[in-house]
Scaffold this motif. Sequence first.
Motif, short mmCIF file in Angstrom:
data_model
loop_
_atom_site.label_atom_id
_atom_site.label_comp_id
_atom_site.label_asym_id
_atom_site.label_seq_id
_atom_site.Cartn_x
_atom_site.Cartn_y
_atom_site.Cartn_z
N PHE A 360 0.85 -1.28 -0.07
CA PHE A 360 -0.01 0.04 0.06
C PHE A 360 0.87 1.41 -0.14
N THR A 361 2.04 1.24 0.59
CA THR A 361 2.78 2.42 0.49
C THR A 361 3.57 2.98 -0.85
N ASP A 369 -2.92 2.32 -10.14
CA ASP A 369 -4.40 2.30 -9.93
C ASP A 369 -4.58 0.94 -9.01
N PHE A 370 -5.61 1.35 -8.28
CA PHE A 370 -5.99 0.18 -7.12
C PHE A 370 -6.37 -1.18 -7.71
N THR A 371 -7.41 -1.09 -8.65
CA THR A 371 -8.01 -2.28 -9.30
C THR A 371 -7.01 -3.17 -10.06
N LEU A 372 -6.51 -2.37 -10.97
CA LEU A 372 -5.44 -3.05 -11.81
C LEU A 372 -4.33 -3.73 -11.00
N SER A 373 -3.60 -2.94 -10.12
CA SER A 373 -2.73 -3.46 -9.26
C SER A 373 -2.69 -4.73 -8.84
N PHE A 374 -3.96 -5.00 -8.15
CA PHE A 374 -4.20 -6.24 -7.43
C PHE A 374 -4.35 -7.14 -8.63
N ARG A 375 -5.31 -6.82 -9.70
CA ARG A 375 -5.50 -7.91 -10.67
C ARG A 375 -4.27 -8.29 -11.38
N ASP A 393 4.41 -1.91 -15.20
CA ASP A 393 4.23 -0.80 -15.61
C ASP A 393 3.35 0.24 -15.08
N LEU A 394 2.59 -0.22 -14.04
CA LEU A 394 1.65 0.61 -13.16
C LEU A 394 2.35 1.44 -12.19
N PHE A 395 3.73 1.20 -12.21
CA PHE A 395 4.62 1.83 -11.03
C PHE A 395 5.75 2.63 -11.73
N PRO A 431 -11.41 -7.93 -8.58
CA PRO A 431 -12.14 -7.89 -9.75
C PRO A 431 -11.05 -7.09 -10.86
N LYS A 432 -11.64 -7.43 -11.96
CA LYS A 432 -11.05 -6.71 -13.20
C LYS A 432 -11.86 -5.48 -13.61
#
Length: 492
Positions: A360-361, A369-375, A393-395, A431-432
């Motif tokens: 989370f840090t 992006d919250f949803t895509l990161s966990f997906r 790619d999200l970071f 979720p996606k």
Amino acid sequence: MTTSPLSLQEFMLENQFAELPAHFYTHLAASPIDKPYLVAASTEVAAQLNLDQASLNSPEFLNYFSGNQLIPGSKPLAAVYSGHQFGVWAGQLGDGRALLLGGTSHAEQHLEIQLKGAGMTPYSRMGDGRAVLRSSIREFLCSEAMAALNIPTSRALCVIGSDQMVFRETPETSAVVARVAPSFVRFGSFEHWYYNDRMDDLRLLADYVIALSYPELQTENNPYQALLATVTTRTATLMAQWQAVGFMHGVMNTDNMSIIGQTLDYGPFGFMEAYDEKHICNHTDQQGRYSYRMQPAIGNWNCQALAQALSPVIGSVDDTNAALSHYPAVYRKKWTELMHQKFGLKTDQEGDLDLFAGFFTLLQSNHADFTLSFRHLSKLSNQKSTKDELLRDLFLDRDGLDLWLLDYRARLGMEQSDDKTRQASMLSVNPKFVLRNYLAQVAIEKAQKKDFSETRKLLSILKNPYDEQEEHEDYAELPPDWARHLEVSCSS
């Protein structure tokens, strides 16, 4: 008991709330709307009501669920309640644009139907009692999206539109949402009688809620204490579920808190995109009282407000505090359980909370992006591979993420995690597809031009949020640049 679906000609309601004394509500008919038309309907909710799906396309359906025609057995009423709004006692409120028609029971489940946007009531507080198409589509879609995410929520049978105009910031077309829930009683319903020093009515309402929604509590030594304890537990659990999917309610006033622990009253809600724990989804909330990180604490605050209201019937301060005291532990336990599921961990080990906090840090510092990161995390293998790249790619801080992944994979190794099994488990809880604001906005703008295809398509996609649905890949992408300027407020 009838098990086959009912036609509209067979469909009947019974309003149990109307059996309470007359000062609990005001009986009145809905204000008719001009030339109603169907925007969208939920076949799942129709099935819950045991309503024949063929009825959804009939003229009678439009008249019944716009309020233009009375459903047999219904006794439309607007309930009175009070509440704390943004932490300040607001006094008497009530159903300002909603009418409770009544309820029906099917498959051992009682469900009540409420029309939102059905016209002025004595509690409209200078409003017109109408709902606009824009907010009605948002509530309809989010109610059904949250249900598909397995989060307790009121549901929505349909949105019925009209060319009849109402004025908000600008003139807009109106709509009626048929909301469905086992109960629409709120924390503020109890506060109303407490702050008006009407203890007999307070007890009467508590007895009604227990009989309808918590009959198992009737045999408790102190049913009212048990009621507070149960509602507190459900609310704490609900807050953990909101946090786990990045959902933000936006206006957690006590009059918007369900006595049965469901998500209620969708207004300026939002799903977390670029992660920021201080994110405020409600443009009206200038102080950030209802920001993402504050939701668990506000849930507790609201339970304390309910406890204050129930204290006279519970009987003692100690008993009241005992029922309320479980909130922090229940929340922590549920949040920890959900995090282990989201991170694909089967066991609870020392250091897990630090591992979660580290991710989370990174989300916070990179605004990933919250949803895509966990997906994307759900698809990683136990060993570094090309699958890492979608997540990386999200970071912006890829080195920081890589270091965290070393710790994460070491933790997976501690329980000899099997890739295939773990990935399937994680994909079933991360979720996606969520109802991003820009997706709702696109559907709204088309609907305002009488094109309801996008609303219905979005509903279909959101009903299966955990499926890949590769043909709808673009609905899971990062929001476009123009979406950064979208604002949602309480003015709906």
